[in-house]
Scaffold this active site. Structure first.
Site, short mmCIF file in Angstrom:
data_model
loop_
_atom_site.label_atom_id
_atom_site.label_comp_id
_atom_site.label_asym_id
_atom_site.label_seq_id
_atom_site.Cartn_x
_atom_site.Cartn_y
_atom_site.Cartn_z
N ARG A 20 -13.57 -8.63 0.74
CA ARG A 20 -12.14 -8.38 0.54
C ARG A 20 -11.36 -9.67 0.83
O ARG A 20 -10.43 -10.01 0.11
CB ARG A 20 -11.66 -7.27 1.49
CG ARG A 20 -12.23 -5.89 1.21
CD ARG A 20 -11.70 -5.32 -0.09
NE ARG A 20 -10.25 -5.26 -0.13
CZ ARG A 20 -9.50 -4.29 0.39
NH1 ARG A 20 -10.08 -3.26 0.95
NH2 ARG A 20 -8.18 -4.32 0.29
N CYS A 76 -16.24 1.79 -0.04
CA CYS A 76 -15.07 0.95 0.25
C CYS A 76 -14.71 0.97 1.72
O CYS A 76 -14.07 0.05 2.21
CB CYS A 76 -13.89 1.41 -0.59
SG CYS A 76 -13.49 3.16 -0.40
N ARG A 129 0.89 -1.18 0.00
CA ARG A 129 0.00 0.00 0.00
C ARG A 129 0.92 1.22 0.00
O ARG A 129 1.69 1.41 0.94
CB ARG A 129 -0.90 -0.01 1.23
CG ARG A 129 -1.59 1.32 1.45
CD ARG A 129 -2.74 1.24 2.41
NE ARG A 129 -3.87 0.58 1.80
CZ ARG A 129 -5.11 0.64 2.26
NH1 ARG A 129 -5.41 1.34 3.33
NH2 ARG A 129 -6.10 0.01 1.64
N HIS A 159 -7.05 1.11 -6.68
CA HIS A 159 -7.31 0.20 -5.55
C HIS A 159 -8.03 -1.05 -6.08
O HIS A 159 -9.20 -1.29 -5.79
CB HIS A 159 -8.16 0.92 -4.50
CG HIS A 159 -8.18 0.26 -3.16
ND1 HIS A 159 -7.44 -0.87 -2.85
CD2 HIS A 159 -8.88 0.56 -2.02
CE1 HIS A 159 -7.67 -1.23 -1.60
NE2 HIS A 159 -8.54 -0.39 -1.08
N ASP A 183 -16.99 7.31 -1.85
CA ASP A 183 -15.75 7.20 -1.08
C ASP A 183 -15.51 8.56 -0.43
O ASP A 183 -16.14 9.56 -0.82
CB ASP A 183 -14.60 6.81 -2.04
CG ASP A 183 -13.26 6.63 -1.32
OD1 ASP A 183 -13.25 6.43 -0.09
OD2 ASP A 183 -12.21 6.68 -2.01
N GLN A 210 -9.92 -3.76 -3.83
CA GLN A 210 -11.24 -3.33 -3.36
C GLN A 210 -12.30 -3.58 -4.44
O GLN A 210 -13.37 -4.13 -4.17
CB GLN A 210 -11.21 -1.84 -3.00
CG GLN A 210 -12.54 -1.29 -2.56
CD GLN A 210 -13.00 -1.89 -1.24
OE1 GLN A 210 -12.27 -1.87 -0.27
NE2 GLN A 210 -14.22 -2.43 -1.21
#
Ligand code: CP
Ligand code: NVA
Length: 314
Positions: A299, A271, A101, A128, A231, A131
């Site tokens: 996930r 998310c 990340r 991402h 988001d 996700q």
């Protein structure tokens, strides 16, 4: 050649569908996969914070018979300036895969270029994909006829993302393109997705029949939505812009009025982490159309599929 998972567009449409089916299979019968990565280790580099990504990868590796190492960039020598190239080569001598990340997406590309093991994108400023793979699994489960699972149900469905044209918006564009969905990004001018991402996602969309749109119209853009997604308005690394963004995104909150413009059976996704009262009202986030915790759970299952696909030895 070592395979990596840095972007949804790394997957062909057929491969993406296979990965969703594998994730669904692993979710249904986790015991059948208990030893698939026995003796293998995943190194997890974090330049940013995480709850879901860290926990789901660590638990996922354990459930597959392997082991995961949490490597905060503050605690390893990257934090003192050791190069990404050297780090990639050293880690390749110890571990069997890297999940990272990061801020700059180029860090992932360097890890992939200099290491000799699979690299998985656990979020960059640009994308991402873990996700949105989980999101596709969640929607395919939701829309498949009862008792069955068919990634093909995603085709032709309309997903509307309302908010910042950020890493999530970019990955949803690629994901919609790969699965043949219609994706509309509803964002204030100045916060639209990256043009390069739009162009490359549209190339994938041309193969699958997906349509990808961007608009600032919070009324027309949402009409006919099967899913409304949002988001945070200020992502990790943008904390100093938070106050300005709060003002710039006025009118873009997903609230009951906005949900009412979507199809009656539309679902709400996020998310997470969520800021109730900013990008989404508490009423919608915790309401009957919200599937945020199914999404979070997936996930784990989706990433186990990625780990098996990239790391399983024949
Ligand atoms: N959605 C997501 O990636 O959550 P974390 O930041 O908690 O990992
Ligand atoms: N756009 C958010 C996503 C967090 C999962 C961020 O990058 O902070």
């Amino acid at each position: 050649m070592t395979q990596h998972f840095l972007c949804m567009a790394d997957l062909s449409p057929a491969k993406a569908a296979d990965l969703l089916s594998l994730a669904h299979q692993i979710k249904r019968d986790p015991n059948a996969y208990r030893q698939v990565l026995a003796g293998q280790t995943l190194g997890m580099i974090f330049q940013k914070r995480s709850t879901r990504t860290r926990v789901s990868f660590e638990v996922g590796m354990y459930q597959l018979g392997g082991h995961a190492l949490f490597l905060s960039s503050q605690d390893i020598q990257i934090g003192r300036g050791e190069t990404i190239a050297d780090t990639a080569q050293v880690l390749s001598r110890y571990v069997d895969g890297i999940m990272a990340r990061v801020f700059g997406h180029d860090v992932l590309e360097q890890l992939a270029a200099h290491g000799s093991i699979p690299v998985i994108n656990g979020l960059s400023d640009l994308l991402h994909p873990c996700q949105t793979l989980a999101d596709a699994l969640t929607l395919a489960e939701k829309w498949s006829p009862a008792g069955s699972f068919d990634p093909g149900v995603l085709k032709g469905r309309k997903l509307v993302y309302v908010g910042d044209g950020n890493n999530m918006a970019h990955s949803l564009l690629y994901t919609g393109a790969v699965f043949g969905m219609d994706v509309t990004i509803v964002a204030p001018r100045g916060y639209w997705p990256d043009l390069g991402v739009m162009d490359s996602a549209r190339k994938v969309a041309a193969e699958t029949g997906a349509t990808l749109e961007v608009t600032a119209d919070t009324i027309g853009g949402v009409r006919g939505a099967d899913c409304i997604y949002t988001d945070v308005w200020a992502s990790m690394g943008q904390e100093e812009e938070a106050a300005k963004r709060l003002a710039d995104f006025a009118g873009f909150q997903v609230d009951a009025q906005m949900m009412a413009r979507a199809n009656d059976d539309a679902v709400f996704m996020h998310c997470l982490p969520a800021h109730r009262g900013e990008e989404v009202s508490a009423e919608v986030c915790d309401g009957p159309q919200s599937i945020i915790f199914d999404e979070a759970e997936n996930r784990l299952h989706a990433q186990k599929a990625v780990l098996v696909d990239l790391m399983k030895r024949d």
